[in-house]
Enzyme design. Structure first.
Site, short mmCIF file in Angstrom:
data_model
loop_
_atom_site.label_atom_id
_atom_site.label_comp_id
_atom_site.label_asym_id
_atom_site.label_seq_id
_atom_site.Cartn_x
_atom_site.Cartn_y
_atom_site.Cartn_z
N ASP A 132 -4.97 8.22 1.96
CA ASP A 132 -4.29 8.82 1.08
C ASP A 132 -2.72 9.47 1.39
O ASP A 132 -2.86 9.96 2.60
CB ASP A 132 -4.92 10.05 0.52
N ASN B 190 -6.19 2.45 -9.72
CA ASN B 190 -4.54 2.37 -9.22
C ASN B 190 -3.83 1.50 -10.36
O ASN B 190 -2.34 1.55 -10.43
CB ASN B 190 -4.45 2.02 -8.01
#
Length: 224
Positions: A12, A60
């Site tokens: 991340d 995503n």
């Protein structure tokens, strides 16, 4: 000391790093690939046999199309350029998730898996278009179709990670403390470390420090 065969990582912070340092999320994704190479090499040094990297989740797809296209072009270039190197260093590549990308990318992913299938030094699992909830539902549906009893063992054997040991260790970079629909079944007894650094800033010293801490933990698995 605790054995360590499988490390899972939620990588991340690429986009935030890119905005902060280059005023471009895409620049962060590109920088993050260097960290991927670094951590694969370091995992081999630690004799870790499985490394699972959360590269693209089912959620995503909500991102801007331009960013998604850039991510996949980066992935294509990475695989094309590194496939020879993977074989040279005895690295096996496996894709976990639904392979419903472009025809070119699907073929490249299949080729990469096929060309490296006999390598034994480390298996790198790339989680692409991956979501843990849909993975579990998919496994249960397969069991129903085969008229098999729904047990822990049977579910595990029908997941994308069948024949792969569950991770002993999960690392999430980017100073965010959640699992984000990643390996929910497999992480039931994993030790979890949340790292403040954004993924492109994560380095071998950070990785080594976490591994040292993990190896010295007392792991009870429900006992005393």
């Amino acid at each position: 000391m605790n054995p360590l065969n499988h490390v899972a990582i939620i990588m991340d912070g690429n986009g935030r790093w890119g905005i902060k340092n280059k005023n471009s999320r895409n620049a962060g994704h590109k920088a993050g690939l260097k960290t991927v190479e670094l951590i694969i090499k370091n995992s081999i040094d630690h004799n870790i046999k499985f490394l699972t990297l959360y590269a693209f989740s089912t959620e995503n797809w909500k991102r801007p199309k331009k960013e998604i296209n850039y991510l996949f072009s980066l992935l294509e270039n990475f695989l094309k350029n590194k496939l020879i190197n993977f074989n040279k260093h005895n690295i096996k590549l496996k894709i976990i998730g639904k392979k419903n990308f472009s025809k070119n990318l699907n073929n490249l992913l299949k080729k990469s898996e096929s060309k490296t299938k006999n390598n034994t030094k480390i298996q790198v699992n790339l989680a692409l278009n991956y979501g843990a909830k849909s993975e579990i539902i998919n496994a249960v549906n397969k069991l129903n179709k085969q008229n098999l009893k729904i047990t822990e063992k049977n579910i595990s054997s029908h997941l994308y990670t069948k024949n792969i040991p569950d991770p002993e260790l999960l690392i999430r970079t980017g100073n965010t403390k959640r699992l984000s629909n990643f390996l929910l079944w497999q992480l039931s007894y994993s030790e979890i470390f949340f790292e403040k650094k954004l993924w492109p800033d994560f380095n071998t010293n950070n990785f080594n420090k976490i591994i040292r801490k993990y190896k010295n933990l007392k792991r009870n698995f429900g006992s005393i």
